[in-house]
Write a protein that holds these residues in place. Structure first.
Motif, PDB file in Angstrom:
ATOM      1  N   ASN A  70       0.825  -1.201   0.000  1.00 28.94           N
ATOM      2  CA  ASN A  70       0.000   0.000   0.000  1.00 28.94           C
ATOM      3  C   ASN A  70       0.862   1.254   0.000  1.00 28.94           C
ATOM      4  N   ASN A  71       1.913   1.251   0.799  1.00 29.28           N
ATOM      5  CA  ASN A  71       2.808   2.419   0.849  1.00 29.28           C
ATOM      6  C   ASN A  71       3.457   2.672  -0.513  1.00 29.28           C
ATOM      7  N   ILE A  72       3.850   1.596  -1.196  1.00 32.90           N
ATOM      8  CA  ILE A  72       4.445   1.736  -2.525  1.00 32.90           C
ATOM      9  C   ILE A  72       3.417   2.312  -3.497  1.00 32.90           C
ATOM     10  N   ALA A  73       2.178   1.780  -3.436  1.00 35.19           N
ATOM     11  CA  ALA A  73       1.114   2.267  -4.326  1.00 35.19           C
ATOM     12  C   ALA A  73       0.819   3.744  -4.072  1.00 35.19           C
ATOM     13  N   VAL A  74       0.792   4.142  -2.808  1.00 30.23           N
ATOM     14  CA  VAL A  74       0.522   5.544  -2.460  1.00 30.23           C
ATOM     15  C   VAL A  74       1.649   6.434  -2.967  1.00 30.23           C
ATOM     16  N   ARG A  75       2.880   6.006  -2.766  1.00 30.41           N
ATOM     17  CA  ARG A  75       4.035   6.775  -3.225  1.00 30.41           C
ATOM     18  C   ARG A  75       3.991   6.926  -4.748  1.00 30.41           C
ATOM     19  N   SER A  77       1.359   6.737  -6.705  1.00 26.88           N
ATOM     20  CA  SER A  77       0.242   7.610  -7.057  1.00 26.88           C
ATOM     21  C   SER A  77       0.607   9.076  -6.843  1.00 26.88           C
ATOM     22  N   ARG A  78       1.242   9.376  -5.740  1.00 29.84           N
ATOM     23  CA  ARG A  78       1.627  10.769  -5.456  1.00 29.84           C
ATOM     24  C   ARG A  78       2.686  11.261  -6.434  1.00 29.84           C
ATOM     25  N   ASP A  79       3.647  10.384  -6.771  1.00 28.74           N
ATOM     26  CA  ASP A  79       4.663  10.769  -7.758  1.00 28.74           C
ATOM     27  C   ASP A  79       4.024  11.044  -9.110  1.00 28.74           C
ATOM     28  N   LYS A  80       3.062  10.199  -9.479  1.00 22.48           N
ATOM     29  CA  LYS A  80       2.360  10.374 -10.748  1.00 22.48           C
ATOM     30  C   LYS A  80       1.606  11.705 -10.760  1.00 22.48           C
ATOM     31  N   ALA A  81       0.956  12.035  -9.642  1.00 23.48           N
ATOM     32  CA  ALA A  81       0.217  13.300  -9.546  1.00 23.48           C
ATOM     33  C   ALA A  81       1.178  14.486  -9.628  1.00 23.48           C
ATOM     34  N   LYS A  82       2.336  14.385  -8.976  1.00 20.70           N
ATOM     35  CA  LYS A  82       3.328  15.463  -9.042  1.00 20.70           C
ATOM     36  C   LYS A  82       3.843  15.643 -10.464  1.00 20.70           C
TER      37      LYS A  82
END
Length: 143
Positions: A70-75, A77-82
């Motif tokens: 989950n932490n990897i997926a969140v990271r 997702s956030r990198d993709k948004a940035k």
């Protein structure tokens, strides 16, 4: 008044109260809302959630693996948004520069058009040049 009279008039009293409006003077705090009645039975949503959840041992290997995924997926997702945000900002800068360039071109062409109009007005047979009406106001027709 008996208990049955009170219970039968209660819905109409509630409806009347719900339609009542109160106006407060500016700057006065809003009064607190009436708290919801506490029932002995939990709501159906809470029951469904409690049934669906199982007890999780936070020290288990499975839990740690799920958390890590989950932490990897969140990271990610956030990198993709940035990245998407940076690309959007870059595109905005490019379009803004192009817009400025187009505005300068418009200004230059407007100056040229004004100069040409002045030039044709000063010509000896300027009356033979009649502007064409319509969408292209800068076209000239000779007769």
């Amino acid at each position: 008044m008996s208990d049955s009279d009170v219970s039968s008039s209660l819905p109409s009293q509630i409806e009347t109260c719900a339609q009542t409006s109160v106006s407060l003077l500016t700057g006065q705090p809003t009064p607190p809302t009436t708290p919801e009645p506490v029932s002995a039975r939990p709501s159906p949503r809470k029951i469904g959630r409690e049934k669906g959840k199982k007890a999780v041992d936070r020290l288990s290997v499975e839990y740690r693996q799920r958390r890590e995924r989950n932490n990897i997926a969140v990271r990610k997702s956030r990198d993709k948004a940035k990245k998407r945000n940076l690309e959007m900002q870059q595109k905005m800068i490019e379009l803004s520069n192009e817009n400025d360039k187009l505005h300068k071109t418009i200004e230059q062409l407007t100056r040229e058009l004004t100069g040409l109009r002045e030039f044709f007005k000063q010509m000896p047979n300027a009356s033979s040049f009649i502007p064409v009406t319509g969408t292209d106001d800068c076209a000239l027709r000779t007769y």
